[in-house]
Enzyme design. Structure first.
Site, PDB file in Angstrom:
ATOM      1  N   SER A  97     -10.352 -28.968 -14.120  1.00  0.00           N
ATOM      2  CA  SER A  97     -10.761 -28.556 -15.305  1.00  0.00           C
ATOM      3  C   SER A  97      -9.626 -29.033 -16.716  1.00  0.00           C
ATOM      4  O   SER A  97      -9.696 -30.005 -16.869  1.00  0.00           O
ATOM      5  CB  SER A  97     -10.792 -26.881 -15.414  1.00  0.00           C
ATOM      6  OG  SER A  97     -11.360 -26.340 -16.346  1.00  0.00           O
ATOM      7  N   ASP A 119     -22.642 -27.289 -13.608  1.00  0.00           N
ATOM      8  CA  ASP A 119     -21.506 -26.780 -14.295  1.00  0.00           C
ATOM      9  C   ASP A 119     -21.690 -26.509 -15.872  1.00  0.00           C
ATOM     10  O   ASP A 119     -22.269 -27.467 -16.668  1.00  0.00           O
ATOM     11  CB  ASP A 119     -20.439 -28.063 -14.569  1.00  0.00           C
ATOM     12  CG  ASP A 119     -19.083 -27.556 -14.930  1.00  0.00           C
ATOM     13  OD1 ASP A 119     -19.088 -26.721 -15.919  1.00  0.00           O
ATOM     14  OD2 ASP A 119     -18.051 -28.066 -14.547  1.00  0.00           O
ATOM     15  N   HIS A 123     -18.706 -24.781 -11.891  1.00  0.00           N
ATOM     16  CA  HIS A 123     -17.247 -25.286 -12.509  1.00  0.00           C
ATOM     17  C   HIS A 123     -16.210 -24.991 -11.549  1.00  0.00           C
ATOM     18  O   HIS A 123     -15.067 -25.754 -11.601  1.00  0.00           O
ATOM     19  CB  HIS A 123     -17.145 -24.708 -13.780  1.00  0.00           C
ATOM     20  CG  HIS A 123     -15.937 -25.157 -14.385  1.00  0.00           C
ATOM     21  ND1 HIS A 123     -16.228 -26.308 -15.181  1.00  0.00           N
ATOM     22  CD2 HIS A 123     -14.524 -24.783 -15.048  1.00  0.00           C
ATOM     23  CE1 HIS A 123     -15.102 -26.810 -15.595  1.00  0.00           C
ATOM     24  NE2 HIS A 123     -14.257 -25.885 -15.757  1.00  0.00           N
TER      25      HIS A 123
HETATM   26  C1  MLT Z   1     -10.978 -27.751 -21.613  1.00  0.00           C
HETATM   27  O1  MLT Z   1     -10.604 -26.653 -22.571  1.00  0.00           O
HETATM   28  O2  MLT Z   1     -10.212 -28.506 -21.197  1.00  0.00           O
HETATM   29  C2  MLT Z   1     -12.304 -27.544 -20.956  1.00  0.00           C
HETATM   30  O3  MLT Z   1     -13.121 -26.730 -21.739  1.00  0.00           O
HETATM   31  C3  MLT Z   1     -12.298 -26.986 -19.502  1.00  0.00           C
HETATM   32  C4  MLT Z   1     -11.574 -25.648 -19.615  1.00  0.00           C
HETATM   33  O4  MLT Z   1     -10.244 -25.458 -19.478  1.00  0.00           O
HETATM   34  O5  MLT Z   1     -12.166 -24.588 -19.702  1.00  0.00           O
END
Ligand code: MLT
Length: 202
Positions: free
Chosen positions: A103, A153, A184
């Site tokens: 992520s 996702d 996700h």
């Molecule tokens: C981010 O901020 O890198 C993306 O939105 C993924 C997350 O951290 O939720």
């Protein structure tokens, strides 16, 4: 003193590429140790904690909204993380690492891959998305990457993940992009794909 709060786990098997663990929003340096051990058994693990706080939750760079990034901050933070990798290599005597990010951690790993070619020896990006709309044209340096996306996702649209795969390919590739019938969160299939890729490619 290294510039990031981090954990280091030395290798127990010689000759394996070290793994740089990059957690998601709200995680910390302990989060991915189990994932790292499952993906790369015996490899050295370096696990920094993101230096940005969003409502108390550690991250690796600022965002304006979910999926909308502060690109100036991201560039600066990618530079900070690249310096940390150099520090860790010198302090612990390790080779260029393979990033393993989830992520937000996958997104900073993708930014480091694009902005600092050659710093990483490979990248495993779980639920990664395009980090920068306009990455500066950098030298093409082949760096194998695995991108694992979730078909459902809600944070990463399928087209965005496909665009990231293309960007990584254009930066030097080679890229393997797997799409799982999931959302996700990390699943067992992610761990299996990542472990297989690490053993085969890294
Ligand atoms: C981010 O901020 O890198 C993306 O939105 C993924 C997350 O951290 O939720």
């Amino acid at each position: 003193e290294l510039s990031f709060v981090h954990l280091f786990r030395p290798a127990t098997i010689a000759g394996l590429p070290p793994v740089l663990l990059l957690h998601g929003t709200g995680g910390d340096e302990t989060d991915l140790l189990g994932l790292g051990a499952a993906v790369a058994p015996g490899a050295a693990l370096v696990s920094p904690r993101g230096q940005v706080l969003e409502n108390g939750m550690p991250r690796f760079f600022r965002r304006l909204a979910e999926g909308v990034f502060d690109e100036a901050d991201l560039r600066r933070r990618a530079g900070d993380l690249a310096r940390f990798v150099d520090e860790a290599r010198a302090a612990y005597g390790i080779d260029a690492p393979v990033a393993l990010g989830f992520s937000n951690g996958a997104n900073i790993a993708a930014a480091v891959r694009l902005l600092h070619p050659g710093l990483l020896s490979g990248a495993i990006l779980l639920r990664g998305m395009v980090p920068l709309e306009t990455p500066a044209a950098a030298a093409r340096v082949p760096t194998p990457a695995l991108l694992v996306s979730g078909e459902r996702d809600p944070i990463v649209p399928a087209a965005n993940a496909a665009r990231l795969a293309t960007m990584l390919e254009e930066a030097g590739g080679p890229v393997e992009h797997r799409v799982l019938p999931t959302s996700h969160g990390v699943t067992n299939a992610d761990v299996e794909f990542a472990a297989d890729w690490y053993a085969r490619v890294a």
